[in-house]
Structures are given as C-alpha cells and as structure tokens.
Scaffold this active site. Structure first.
Site, short mmCIF file in Angstrom:
data_model
loop_
_atom_site.label_atom_id
_atom_site.label_comp_id
_atom_site.label_asym_id
_atom_site.label_seq_id
_atom_site.Cartn_x
_atom_site.Cartn_y
_atom_site.Cartn_z
N THR A 115 0.86 -1.18 0.00
CA THR A 115 0.00 0.00 0.00
C THR A 115 0.90 1.23 0.00
O THR A 115 1.56 1.52 1.00
CB THR A 115 -0.92 0.03 1.23
OG1 THR A 115 -1.72 -1.15 1.24
CG2 THR A 115 -1.83 1.25 1.21
N LYS A 190 -7.60 1.29 -2.00
CA LYS A 190 -7.08 0.76 -0.74
C LYS A 190 -6.99 1.85 0.33
O LYS A 190 -7.35 1.63 1.49
CB LYS A 190 -5.70 0.13 -0.96
CG LYS A 190 -5.01 -0.39 0.31
CD LYS A 190 -5.78 -1.53 0.95
CE LYS A 190 -5.16 -1.98 2.28
NZ LYS A 190 -3.84 -2.61 2.09
N LYS A 258 0.05 6.07 8.23
CA LYS A 258 0.68 6.17 6.91
C LYS A 258 -0.38 6.32 5.82
O LYS A 258 -0.29 7.19 4.95
CB LYS A 258 1.55 4.95 6.64
CG LYS A 258 2.10 4.86 5.21
CD LYS A 258 2.95 3.62 5.00
CE LYS A 258 2.14 2.36 4.87
NZ LYS A 258 1.54 2.18 3.53
#
Length: 292
Positions: A115, A190, A258
């Site tokens: 990701t 995502k 993140k």
C-alpha cells in the site's frame, strides 16, 4: 488426423499445456509470507528473495527456490510480486542497481501488493514500460489469515489484459479480485478502504464508551451490535481486542497513520476538503496513539 483433432473428437484436451508462469515474490512479512506459500504450493515455479535470510527458513518445506538479489529473482521470473512496507522500499526493490528492473525480461510483469502512493506506481510503471515491462498495482486487504485461507481482497489497477494474465497467480491467494481502472487506482481504493476502517474504529469505540457510561457492559453491546445493523469489521476487531483500542495500537497505528497521511496528501493536491470520514479517522488515530 492429428493428435490434436483426435483429442478434440474424444472431448479431451490436446497433449500439451500452456507453460506455467514463473513467479518471484519479495516481501515475506506477516502478509506476504502466506501469499508466497500459497503460490508455491499451488504448483507455480516460485523464487523468493528477502533482506533477512531467516524470512526464507519457513519455506524450506515448499518447492520454492531462493535468489541472492531482486535482479536474480527477476531473471528467473515472468511475474514479480512485491509486498514490502513503504514507498521507499518499493522504489529500492524495483530500481536499485540489483533491483527487479535489472533482471526482468521484456514482457514481464511487476505487481505492487504494497500500500503506497498511487504516484509511486504510475511513475514506476512509466519507467518499467521503457524496458517493455508492465507494472500494475494490486494492494490487498484481509490480513494474514485471509491470505493463508486464499480469500484476500485484491484491488487492482492496470491494463485489463495484464490483470487477466495475472489471474492464475492471484486466485491462489485472493477472492475477490476487483479491477478498479488504470495503474494507481487500486491504491486509491485501498487508501479509501483503510480510511473508512479507521473511521469505523472511532465510531465503534465511541459507541462502546457511551454504553459503559450508560451502565451497559461494552462487550455485551459489541455482541449485540455484531448481530445487528451496527455490525462492522472494525467493531469485530475492537471486540476481539477486549473492547478497547489499546491492544491494537502498537501495530495498527503506524500503518493506518501512513495510509491516512497519503490520502490527505492526495486530497490536498486535488483541492478536495476533508469530510466526516477523515475527521473520524483522525479521531481514531488520536485515540490509538494516546497513552492509556
């Protein structure tokens, strides 16, 4: 009459099969390791590389081979799957002097399961294309148990024909496989998915706190909600953690932070103001990182 025609008349397949794709896998952490194992155990010729040799030890009982560099792994592969953590990790594995692009032959495929920022994928895809290589993004969701059981979710971005070509590999560890659009779109999906999960953590933990304030056992309310319209994956994770965010904070907080930071950056660049989802997600992260 040829054997091909005789086989067709008998309703059987001709006496030859398409050569299986050779797969390289980099990133043997809690998510990547079960994915790589399923590929190898499904019979696909598999090569592994890891920075830490101990990451390769659990594969001693599989048919998988090992390589001494990403370039050597790529030279032995038709498709290279990458499941490392950060954008910098992806960049290094792909573009370093001994990286994947140094060894992968034209017509090869690089799959980014990590990701990362969508721009990282599109930039690397452009670089790979100069060598006749296609790079797609295919971030996953579901966790190690889903990988081990073969039902991860894949959010794929890239050319349709490339996604189709990867299906025999993807189906060893994923179902469903959803094609979102061009390279980078899988990463966008995502990031949005993870932000929604983080926001749901905030609303679920807030609701359990309200229950306690009103004299209702929070875990009993979680049991009720899990069978009702308030059910969510976030609630199930919170319930498994004993009704509090604290146990999941050390591992979950950095990864979710993140992803939220990446999405916030994308929204800022596109001049899209944050909405209730971003606000709730930030609340959850604040609660995750606040000492209890």
């Amino acid at each position: 009459m040829t054997e091909h025609h005789r086989a067709a008349q008998r309703g059987a397949s001709p006496q030859h099969e398409e050569t299986p794709m050779r797969v390289g896998f980099i990133g043997l952490g809690s998510q990547g390791a079960p994915m790589a194992r399923r590929i190898a155990e499904a019979g696909h010729p598999t090569t592994l590389w890891a920075r830490r040799p101990e990451s390769l030890t659990p594969f001693a009982d599989t048919p998988a081979q090992t390589a001494d560099s990403p370039a050597a792994l790529a030279a032995a592969s038709d498709i290279v799957c990458i499941c490392v953590v950060t954008d910098a990790d992806v960049e290094e594995v792909v573009t370093a002097p001994n990286g994947v692009l140094a060894g992968l032959a034209p017509n090869g495929i690089i799959v980014i399961h990590s990701t990362v920022h969508p721009d990282t994928c599109t930039r690397l895809a452009t670089q790979a294309a100069t060598q006749g290589i296609t790079l797609i993004d295919a971030p996953v969701s579901g966790g190690p148990s889903a990988a081990a059981e073969g039902h991860l979710l894949i959010m794929a971005g890239g050319p349709t024909e490339t996604i189709t070509r990867c299906h025999p590999i993807f189906t060893t560890y994923a179902n469903p496989i959803i094609h979102l659009g061009p390279t980078g779109s899988g990463q966008l999906a995502k990031l949005l998915n993870n932000t929604l999960f983080t926001a749901n953590l905030a609303t679920a933990s807030g609701t359990l706190a309200l229950a306690e304030s009103l004299g209702i056992n929070p875990l009993k309310l979680a049991e009720v909600a899990s069978h009702g319209s308030g059910a969510s994956f976030a609630l199930s994770r919170l319930q498994a953690a004993g009704g509090t965010l604290a146990p999941m904070a050390p591992k979950a907080a950095p990864l979710l932070q993140k992803d939220l930071t990446l999405l916030t950056s994308l929204l800022t660049t596109a001049s899209i103001p944050p909405n209730i989802t971003l606000q709730a997600a930030q609340t959850a992260l604040t609660n995750l990182t606040t000492p209890h």
